[in-house]
Design a protein around this motif. Structure first.
Motif, PDB file in Angstrom:
ATOM      1  N   GLU A  33       1.825  -1.342  -5.023  1.00 13.90           N
ATOM      2  CA  GLU A  33       1.265  -1.921  -6.252  1.00 13.90           C
ATOM      3  C   GLU A  33       1.472  -1.063  -7.494  1.00 13.90           C
ATOM      4  OE1 GLU A  33      -0.576  -2.183  -3.406  1.00 13.90           O
ATOM      5  OE2 GLU A  33      -1.275  -4.255  -3.286  1.00 13.90           O
TER       6      GLU A  33
ATOM      7  N   ASP B 145     -10.161 -11.155  10.659  1.00  9.15           N
ATOM      8  CA  ASP B 145     -10.817  -9.841  10.624  1.00  9.15           C
ATOM      9  C   ASP B 145     -11.809  -9.761  11.775  1.00  9.15           C
ATOM     10  OD1 ASP B 145     -12.472  -7.547   9.891  1.00  9.15           O
ATOM     11  OD2 ASP B 145     -11.491  -7.673   7.948  1.00  9.15           O
TER      12      ASP B 145
ATOM     13  N   ASN C 180      -4.305   1.311   8.049  1.00  9.73           N
ATOM     14  CA  ASN C 180      -2.918   1.791   8.188  1.00  9.73           C
ATOM     15  C   ASN C 180      -2.437   1.835   9.643  1.00  9.73           C
ATOM     16  OD1 ASN C 180      -3.658   2.301   5.583  1.00  9.73           O
ATOM     17  ND2 ASN C 180      -3.297   4.496   5.628  1.00  9.73           N
TER      18      ASN C 180
ATOM     19  N   MET D 248      -9.595  -4.314   0.053  1.00  9.88           N
ATOM     20  CA  MET D 248      -8.293  -4.667  -0.531  1.00  9.88           C
ATOM     21  C   MET D 248      -7.910  -6.107  -0.180  1.00  9.88           C
ATOM     22  SD  MET D 248      -6.259  -3.243  -2.554  1.00  9.88           S
ATOM     23  CE  MET D 248      -4.727  -3.855  -3.253  1.00  9.88           C
TER      24      MET D 248
ATOM     25  N   LYS E 257     -15.007   3.163   4.156  1.00 15.74           N
ATOM     26  CA  LYS E 257     -14.277   2.006   4.698  1.00 15.74           C
ATOM     27  C   LYS E 257     -14.950   1.499   5.961  1.00 15.74           C
ATOM     28  CE  LYS E 257     -11.269   2.198   1.528  1.00 15.74           C
ATOM     29  NZ  LYS E 257     -11.197   1.126   0.535  1.00 15.74           N
TER      30      LYS E 257
HETATM   31  N1  LIG Z   1      -2.059  -0.668  -2.548  1.00 23.57           N
HETATM   32  C1  LIG Z   1      -3.226  -0.157  -2.872  1.00 23.57           C
HETATM   33  O1  LIG Z   1      -3.407   0.306  -3.971  1.00 23.57           O
HETATM   34  C2  LIG Z   1      -4.293  -0.132  -1.822  1.00 23.57           C
HETATM   35  C3  LIG Z   1      -5.618   0.117  -2.169  1.00 23.57           C
HETATM   36  C4  LIG Z   1      -6.568   0.110  -1.160  1.00 23.57           C
HETATM   37  C5  LIG Z   1      -6.199  -0.106   0.157  1.00 23.57           C
HETATM   38  N2  LIG Z   1      -4.908  -0.318   0.461  1.00 23.57           N
HETATM   39  C6  LIG Z   1      -4.489  -0.519   1.860  1.00 23.57           C
HETATM   40  O2  LIG Z   1      -5.071  -1.719   2.322  1.00 23.57           O
HETATM   41  C7  LIG Z   1      -5.389  -1.588   3.712  1.00 23.57           C
HETATM   42  C8  LIG Z   1      -6.857  -1.917   3.922  1.00 23.57           C
HETATM   43  O3  LIG Z   1      -7.649  -1.013   3.174  1.00 23.57           O
HETATM   44  P1  LIG Z   1      -9.123  -1.404   2.681  1.00 23.57           P
HETATM   45  O4  LIG Z   1      -9.428  -0.462   1.591  1.00 23.57           O
HETATM   46  O5  LIG Z   1      -9.239  -2.848   2.404  1.00 23.57           O
HETATM   47  O6  LIG Z   1      -9.977  -1.027   3.992  1.00 23.57           O
HETATM   48  P2  LIG Z   1     -11.331  -1.722   4.507  1.00 23.57           P
HETATM   49  O7  LIG Z   1     -11.857  -0.855   5.581  1.00 23.57           O
HETATM   50  O8  LIG Z   1     -12.196  -2.052   3.329  1.00 23.57           O
HETATM   51  O9  LIG Z   1     -10.831  -3.107   5.120  1.00 23.57           O
HETATM   52  C9  LIG Z   1     -10.001  -3.178   6.256  1.00 23.57           C
HETATM   53  C10 LIG Z   1     -10.401  -4.418   7.037  1.00 23.57           C
HETATM   54  O10 LIG Z   1      -9.468  -4.618   8.100  1.00 23.57           O
HETATM   55  C11 LIG Z   1     -10.208  -5.033   9.238  1.00 23.57           C
HETATM   56  N3  LIG Z   1      -9.428  -4.804  10.448  1.00 23.57           N
HETATM   57  C12 LIG Z   1      -9.423  -3.723  11.285  1.00 23.57           C
HETATM   58  N4  LIG Z   1      -8.537  -3.906  12.301  1.00 23.57           N
HETATM   59  C13 LIG Z   1      -7.985  -5.138  12.105  1.00 23.57           C
HETATM   60  C14 LIG Z   1      -7.033  -5.904  12.804  1.00 23.57           C
HETATM   61  N5  LIG Z   1      -6.435  -5.424  13.902  1.00 23.57           N
HETATM   62  N6  LIG Z   1      -6.738  -7.129  12.335  1.00 23.57           N
HETATM   63  C15 LIG Z   1      -7.304  -7.626  11.238  1.00 23.57           C
HETATM   64  N7  LIG Z   1      -8.223  -6.936  10.501  1.00 23.57           N
HETATM   65  C16 LIG Z   1      -8.551  -5.711  10.946  1.00 23.57           C
HETATM   66  C17 LIG Z   1     -11.504  -4.258   9.163  1.00 23.57           C
HETATM   67  O11 LIG Z   1     -12.530  -4.876   9.949  1.00 23.57           O
HETATM   68  C18 LIG Z   1     -11.789  -4.310   7.660  1.00 23.57           C
HETATM   69  O12 LIG Z   1     -12.582  -5.407   7.293  1.00 23.57           O
HETATM   70  C19 LIG Z   1      -4.991  -0.178   4.118  1.00 23.57           C
HETATM   71  O13 LIG Z   1      -3.701  -0.170   4.663  1.00 23.57           O
HETATM   72  C20 LIG Z   1      -4.990   0.567   2.793  1.00 23.57           C
HETATM   73  O14 LIG Z   1      -4.117   1.693   2.790  1.00 23.57           O
HETATM   74  C21 LIG Z   1      -3.965  -0.354  -0.499  1.00 23.57           C
END
Ligand SMILES: NC(=O)c1ccc[n+]([C@@H]2O[C@H](COP(=O)([O-])OP(=O)(O)OC[C@H]3O[C@@H](n4cnc5c(N)ncnc54)[C@H](O)[C@@H]3O)[C@@H](O)[C@H]2O)c1
Length: 369
Positions: free
Chosen positions: A133, A40, A84, A14, A170
């Motif tokens: 979104e 990250d 989250n 995301m 993820k």
């Molecule tokens: N609004 C939407 O439609 C939508 C869709 C997908 C994901 N999301 C949200 O986006 C967020 C991320 O989801 P994703 O699908 O990208 O997951 P993902 O696992 O693909 O990416 C998350 C990233 O965050 C990193 N991370 C972990 N701890 C961290 C920290 N303390 N500081 C900085 N980075 C850190 C991880 O290494 C990873 O690269 C979640 O909260 C998810 O609910 C929202």
């Protein structure tokens, strides 16, 4: 401010969708934006996001493994896109800086953390926006517009159905456990509960739900633990204006088309939206547009709006261009003082509804709000 400088915290799936959409907002609307920092701890994601950010013209961008390595003087707005369970601590760390923040949903995984952030954010001097979104998907936006026109009369029944593929994999498999996500009805369905509040123009008073993990993840194991996230649920919500809401979620319906259906019925007519899933999962399907259909009670012809999304916006994510429209509005809030549309209170209320539904599944009882 000459140029709005962003830091993206969490550069996984995301986070990279945010990067692509910020570049589109900059180019299409000629807004002075630049991503200057990516944070990250995962080296692979950090590097792939850095390459992407540079290829999108963010010439000053640097990557960091932790937030503490960054000088906050170089940033005007933080976008939180980490898992989250990290949101509460990251927001708490950022608030003393007084900068603009857009945080991904859900606001937090626990109600106590939501309450704490609401308190901390009282009188906050910059925009704080929760990323819901789904409000900005073009078919949802059209559905909301037609609802506001009053053509269905007084909304009495609202149902939202999502039938889709299972949760994706993820980084570190964080989304396989409710303690990390808040539970499926918080993690995924906070979007739907937010839409229910917006569409009914009312607040929930009670929730009853039934659900379970019946098909997906049963044979998965992570360091000896089996996932505990539900993959299907039915949720009924009563609202304080008498409207009734229903949510159906099924995450073992990979072939379903459309993926989402919204139905609002009032005393004068019925409104439906039919929304396909992301194009990347249907590579050979040709053009797939959403439809919004108004069916008046007088049985005259249904009125069908076909909602096409600009292909470059559709290609920049899985959400029908909604991340683009959300960023455009957030940038205007920061640059021009436009109103924040999704507040910390909205984010907390969506979590509260999801948590109530999870609690109802656990206890088999109605949960009063
Ligand atoms: N609004 C939407 O439609 C939508 C869709 C997908 C994901 N999301 C949200 O986006 C967020 C991320 O989801 P994703 O699908 O990208 O997951 P993902 O696992 O693909 O990416 C998350 C990233 O965050 C990193 N991370 C972990 N701890 C961290 C920290 N303390 N500081 C900085 N980075 C850190 C991880 O290494 C990873 O690269 C979640 O909260 C998810 O609910 C929202």
């Amino acid at each position: 401010m000459n140029i709005l400088r962003y830091a993206i915290i969490g550069t996984g799936m995301m986070g990279q969708e945010h990067l692509k959409n910020l570049a589109l907002v900059r180019d299409i609307h000629d807004l002075p934006l630049s991503v200057v920092a990516l944070i990250d701890p995962d080296e692979g994601m950090r590097q792939s996001a850095l390459e992407l950010a540079r290829s999108l013209g963010n010439t000053e961008v640097q990557a960091y493994s932790q937030l503490s390595e960054l000088s906050s003087d170089d940033v005007d707005a933080f976008i939180i896109v980490s898992p989250n369970f990290t949101h509460h601590a990251i927001i708490t760390e950022l608030l003393p800086l007084g900068k603009a923040i857009l945080t991904e949903k859900p606001l937090c995984t626990k109600l106590s953390d939501c309450d704490d952030l609401q308190q901390q954010l009282e009188g906050y001097p910059a925009p704080f926006w929760v990323a819901m979104e789904y409000r900005y998907m073009p078919p949802t936006a059209r559905f909301l517009e037609r609802l506001a026109s009053g053509e269905i009369g007084t909304l009495r029944m609202l149902s939202i159905r999502e039938q889709r593929y299972p949760f994706l994999e993820k980084v570190g498999d964080w989304n396989r456990f409710s303690e990390n996500t808040g539970g499926t009805l918080v993690e995924k369905c906070c979007h739907h509960f937010d839409l229910m509040r917006l569409m009914t123009g009312a607040e929930p008073v009670r929730v009853f739900a039934s659900g379970g993990m019946d098909v997906n993840h049963l044979d998965e194991s992570y360091e000896g633990r089996t996932p505990d996230i539900i993959d299907n649920a039915l949720v009924i919500v009563d609202f304080d204006n008498g409207a009734r809401g229903a949510l159906e979620l099924c995450m073992f319906a990979d072939g379903a088309e459309p993926q989402e259906q919204l139905t609002a019925i009032g005393d004068k007519g019925k409104l439906d939206a039919y929304i396909p899933g992301p194009d990347r999962f249907w590579p050979d399907a040709g053009e797939r547009h959403s439809r919004v259909v108004f069916s008046p009670r007088d049985q005259s012809q249904p009125q069908i709006d076909v909602i096409a999304v600009d292909p470059q916006l559709a290609a920049a994510g899985d959400h029908h261009g909604s991340t683009f429209y959300q960023h455009l509005r957030f940038a205007k809030a920061v640059l021009q003082g436009a109103a924040v549309e999704v507040t910390v209170s909205d984010g907390a209320k969506a979590v509260r509804m999801g948590a109530a539904a999870q609690e109802s599944i656990r206890t088999g009882q109605v949960v009063e709000l």
